[in-house]
Design an enzyme around this catalytic site. Structure first.
Site, PDB file in Angstrom:
ATOM      1  N   THR A  69       0.615  -1.239  -0.017  1.00 53.97           N
ATOM      2  CA  THR A  69       0.114  -0.002   0.050  1.00 53.97           C
ATOM      3  C   THR A  69       0.837   1.205   0.088  1.00 53.97           C
ATOM      4  O   THR A  69       2.042   1.162   0.447  1.00 53.97           O
ATOM      5  CB  THR A  69      -0.941   0.068   1.294  1.00 53.97           C
ATOM      6  N   TYR A  88      -1.977   0.220  10.276  1.00 55.35           N
ATOM      7  CA  TYR A  88      -2.203  -0.378   8.727  1.00 55.35           C
ATOM      8  C   TYR A  88      -0.834  -0.442   8.127  1.00 55.35           C
ATOM      9  O   TYR A  88      -0.318  -1.366   7.479  1.00 55.35           O
ATOM     10  CB  TYR A  88      -3.244   0.190   8.229  1.00 55.35           C
TER      11      TYR A  88
HETATM   12  N1  UFG Z   1     -12.521  10.826   3.654  1.00 59.18           N
HETATM   13  C1  UFG Z   1     -13.344  11.700   3.942  1.00 59.18           C
HETATM   14  N2  UFG Z   1     -14.703  11.209   4.268  1.00 59.18           N
HETATM   15  C2  UFG Z   1     -15.092   9.907   4.293  1.00 59.18           C
HETATM   16  C3  UFG Z   1     -14.142   9.101   4.107  1.00 59.18           C
HETATM   17  C4  UFG Z   1     -12.731   9.355   3.629  1.00 59.18           C
HETATM   18  O1  UFG Z   1     -13.039  12.955   3.877  1.00 59.18           O
HETATM   19  O2  UFG Z   1     -16.362   9.691   4.583  1.00 59.18           O
HETATM   20  C5  UFG Z   1     -11.213  11.232   3.224  1.00 59.18           C
HETATM   21  C6  UFG Z   1     -10.157  10.501   4.142  1.00 59.18           C
HETATM   22  O3  UFG Z   1     -10.023  11.138   5.255  1.00 59.18           O
HETATM   23  C7  UFG Z   1      -9.041  10.502   3.306  1.00 59.18           C
HETATM   24  C8  UFG Z   1      -9.502  10.354   1.729  1.00 59.18           C
HETATM   25  O4  UFG Z   1     -10.875  10.732   1.910  1.00 59.18           O
HETATM   26  O5  UFG Z   1      -8.382  11.733   3.157  1.00 59.18           O
HETATM   27  C9  UFG Z   1      -9.361   9.291   1.085  1.00 59.18           C
HETATM   28  O6  UFG Z   1     -10.027   8.051   2.184  1.00 59.18           O
HETATM   29  P1  UFG Z   1     -10.227   6.647   2.012  1.00 59.18           P
HETATM   30  O7  UFG Z   1     -10.980   6.046   3.283  1.00 59.18           O
HETATM   31  O8  UFG Z   1     -11.012   6.402   0.827  1.00 59.18           O
HETATM   32  O9  UFG Z   1      -8.885   5.952   1.684  1.00 59.18           O
HETATM   33  P2  UFG Z   1      -7.467   5.838   2.377  1.00 59.18           P
HETATM   34  O10 UFG Z   1      -6.496   6.772   1.539  1.00 59.18           O
HETATM   35  O11 UFG Z   1      -7.549   6.135   3.860  1.00 59.18           O
HETATM   36  O12 UFG Z   1      -6.936   4.438   2.277  1.00 59.18           O
HETATM   37  C10 UFG Z   1      -6.891   3.827   0.913  1.00 59.18           C
HETATM   38  C11 UFG Z   1      -6.879   2.373   1.343  1.00 59.18           C
HETATM   39  C12 UFG Z   1      -5.798   2.117   1.957  1.00 59.18           C
HETATM   40  C13 UFG Z   1      -4.424   2.441   1.029  1.00 59.18           C
HETATM   41  C14 UFG Z   1      -4.592   4.028   0.752  1.00 59.18           C
HETATM   42  C15 UFG Z   1      -3.622   4.372  -0.006  1.00 59.18           C
HETATM   43  O13 UFG Z   1      -7.879   2.098   2.168  1.00 59.18           O
HETATM   44  O14 UFG Z   1      -5.766   0.712   2.149  1.00 59.18           O
HETATM   45  O15 UFG Z   1      -5.831   4.237   0.207  1.00 59.18           O
HETATM   46  O16 UFG Z   1      -3.486   6.023  -0.391  1.00 59.18           O
HETATM   47  F1  UFG Z   1      -3.261   2.430   1.812  1.00 59.18           F
END
Ligand code: UFG
Length: 334
Positions: A121, A145
């Site tokens: 990741t 993670y």
């Molecule tokens: N976000 C919001 N509101 C929400 C959900 C997410 O503002 O309801 C924001 C998060 O704070 C973040 C962005 O949207 O800034 C993306 O969040 P995601 O939960 O969609 O994805 P993440 O970036 O946290 O994580 C994902 C995968 C991981 C991976 C990562 C790599 O879940 O496994 O992308 O960039 F490591």
């Protein structure tokens, strides 16, 4: 006589990313052997090959499968993936993502597996010093993670140094979204945490509003930036990795993203455009463990494997996820 069909062990092959790779393996003439405990996966997502319900804690079963199917290649997906949950439940993450990977890798090395593709990741980078981030950038994960995945990468590196017949590729995914063109498989979690899924479900009326986690980041609009990649391009990268390992027998680490970042606000606006629904948003505090910006430099996988993404367009990705979410909703209402 033609060659027998090759069995490929796919852990977590009933999950979102795993099931797309199983589809592609099947279409390429491989026989995927899916090992999945169905904690987040779906049995009916496995479109090809054999399915075995099991847990990676059970090293005895894994070893039996590797021997029975004469496995030479493994693609390892089975893992938990929610950043915030990992902050609150670190043992759950280290146990499943690291300890169970160790179990699997140990069995692989002891039983003649030669090729290992690992689903890593972008979270291993933490807050990158340079953007787009390159594979040789410092690893400094900011949540359990990311650390659980980094430790598994390090384990693979150490083990492959002393076992010359065992080679691996770690694919560092950025933010994956979208679904199968025929809408047979896609993201299906009981409690989704991903931005695009939650935004689309808000558009479908499942949630009243979407929280924007952090509006005070040092980015042009104050919201966090990610590199969103379509599931089919990511899935194809796995097939290329497998072919590369089988031919070249060398260890690699590749980023897999498009190299373009979109802020949370930009994603929300694209969701509104695609769905033609004006979803309500609520500004909230930052989510724990979130890096401000993650954008991939994916030149290495392009140069070495000839990876050529075909779906590099945020609207197209969101539209693909939207079609899937509408289909899920329709099924639920039946
Ligand atoms: N976000 C919001 N509101 C929400 C959900 C997410 O503002 O309801 C924001 C998060 O704070 C973040 C962005 O949207 O800034 C993306 O969040 P995601 O939960 O969609 O994805 P993440 O970036 O946290 O994580 C994902 C995968 C991981 C991976 C990562 C790599 O879940 O496994 O992308 O960039 F490591």
């Amino acid at each position: 006589m033609s060659d027998p069909i090759e069995n490929i062990l796919v852990t977590g092959g009933a999950g979102y990313i795993g099931s797309h790779v199983v589809r592609d393996l099947g279409e390429q003439g491989y026989n995927p052997i899916v090992f999945d405990n169905l904690s987040t996966g779906n049995r009916d997502f496995v479109l090809y090959g054999d399915f075995i319900k099991g847990d990676l804690e059970d090293i005895y079963s894994i070893t039996k499968i590797i021997k029975k199917y004469k496995i030479k290649s493994v693609i390892h997906f089975a893992a938990f993936i929610a950043v915030e949950e990992s902050v609150n439940k670190p043992i759950k993450y280290y146990n499943n993502n690291f300890f169970n990977s160790l179990n699997l890798i140990k069995s692989c090395v002891e039983n003649g597996v030669e090729n290992f593709v690992f689903s890593s990741t972008a979270a291993v980078y933490g807050i990158p010093e340079e953007l787009p981030v390159k594979e040789n950038s410092q690893l400094n994960p900011v949540n359990p993670y990311g650390r659980s995945k980094m430790f598994t990468e390090l384990l693979l590196k150490d083990i492959s140094c002393i076992n010359k017949n065992f080679n691996y590729i770690a694919l560092r995914y950025f933010n994956v979204a979208g679904a199968d063109k025929k809408l047979r498989i896609g993201q299906k979690y009981e409690n989704p945490t991903h931005l695009i899924t939650l935004a689309l479900r808000t558009a479908l009326g499942e949630y009243e509003s979407l929280k924007i986690f952090g509006t005070d980041y040092n980015t042009p609009d104050g919201t966090a930036i990610r590199d969103y990649i379509h599931i089919d391009d990511l899935s194809n990268a796995h097939i290329l990795c497998l072919d590369h390992l089988k031919k070249k027998k060398n260890n690699e680490v590749f980023n897999c993203g498009y190299g373009k970042g979109y802020s949370v606000s930009e994603v929300v606006n694209t969701v509104k455009k695609v769905t033609k629904i004006n979803i309500k948003t609520v500004n909230s505090k930052r989510r724990e463990g979130d890096p401000p910006i993650l954008i991939a430099d994916s030149n290495l996988i392009k140069d070495k494997l000839g990876w050529r993404p075909k779906h590099n367009d945020l609207e197209l990705i969101i539209n693909s996820a939207w079609e899937w979410e509408k289909k899920l909703k329709k099924k639920e209402n039946k």
